[in-house]
Motif scaffolding. Structure first.
Motif, mmCIF file in Angstrom:
data_model
loop_
_atom_site.group_PDB
_atom_site.id
_atom_site.type_symbol
_atom_site.label_atom_id
_atom_site.label_comp_id
_atom_site.label_asym_id
_atom_site.label_seq_id
_atom_site.Cartn_x
_atom_site.Cartn_y
_atom_site.Cartn_z
ATOM 1 N N ASN A 142 46.480 54.166 63.435
ATOM 2 C CA ASN A 142 45.889 54.645 64.675
ATOM 3 C C ASN A 142 46.162 56.136 64.866
ATOM 4 O O ASN A 142 45.280 56.899 65.238
ATOM 5 N N GLU A 169 43.056 59.238 64.784
ATOM 6 C CA GLU A 169 42.758 60.262 65.772
ATOM 7 C C GLU A 169 42.851 61.670 65.186
ATOM 8 O O GLU A 169 42.221 62.589 65.678
ATOM 9 N N SER A 189 45.299 53.334 73.269
ATOM 10 C CA SER A 189 44.816 54.641 72.821
ATOM 11 C C SER A 189 43.572 54.489 71.945
ATOM 12 O O SER A 189 42.599 55.234 72.077
ATOM 13 N N TYR A 190 43.609 53.502 71.055
ATOM 14 C CA TYR A 190 42.454 53.268 70.190
ATOM 15 C C TYR A 190 41.250 52.816 71.014
ATOM 16 O O TYR A 190 40.123 53.254 70.771
ATOM 17 N N TRP A 229 39.826 55.822 72.569
ATOM 18 C CA TRP A 229 39.133 56.626 71.561
ATOM 19 C C TRP A 229 37.763 56.007 71.267
ATOM 20 O O TRP A 229 36.762 56.720 71.200
#
Length: 187
Positions: free
Chosen positions: A95, A99, A144-145, A148
């Motif tokens: 991950n 990013e 967070s993923y 995104w």
């Protein structure tokens, strides 16, 4: 082990040692999970830099050298890293580098599936194998993923032009990964 060796062969027994230094003296050992995570990050950082130097627009596909894989395997055996911990570390690192440099969506999906499988197969409570701070890191990485993915989907037409067949495949894989993160058990 000398019975297994042929003349001229050498047997090495490798032990990893890591320590945190402050003011020039050892203050404490890191837990094996964190050590393994840092070692894997270092190997992936190296591969990501190579990918960047080659100016490749393709995402990283998860390849590590056989030497890196051997060292990671040795460290996990020596420190009792479980399959669940290894899957969690893989996802955390994947991950992070997704990013930064982009990670192939098929590889990300396999990583998520492995994490989900290990979480569900854990013979004891998964919270027993993963410390609370590591579960929090994992949940944070999944969130967070998801963020995104949502930002990528907002720019859908720019990133995945409808005129390119490869775009359809990439979008489908992104959506599979996105969906998989919502189906994961860690919370």
């Amino acid at each position: 082990s000398s019975d297994l060796l042929k003349p001229g062969q050498i047997f090495f027994e490798v032990h990893f040692v890591s320590e945190r230094k402050a003011l020039g003296r050892v203050t404490s050992w890191e837990d094996p999970f964190t050590e393994h995570w840092k070692i894997k990050r270092q190997f992936v950082r190296h591969e990501a830099n190579l990918l960047r130097e080659r100016s490749s627009n393709r995402g990283w596909h998860g390849q590590l050298t056989s030497e890196a894989l051997d060292l990671l395997h040795q460290h996990s055996l020596q420190n009792g890293i479980t399959n669940l911990q290894r899957a969690a570390i893989d996802w955390l690192v994947n991950n992070e580098y997704n990013e930064k440099v982009g990670v192939d969506s098929q590889y990300l999906l396999r990583s998520l599936e492995q994490l989900d499988e290990q979480w569900n197969q854990c013979p004891v409570d998964p919270d027993h194998e993963l410390r609370k701070e590591n579960v929090k890191k994992l949940v944070s990485a999944i969130n967070s993923y998801q963020d995104w993915c949502a930002s990528v989907l907002e720019k859908l037409r720019d990133i995945y032009p409808a005129t390119q067949k490869r775009s359809h495949e990439q979008l489908a894989m992104l959506l599979k990964c996105y969906h998989k993160t919502f189906a994961l058990s860690p919370s």
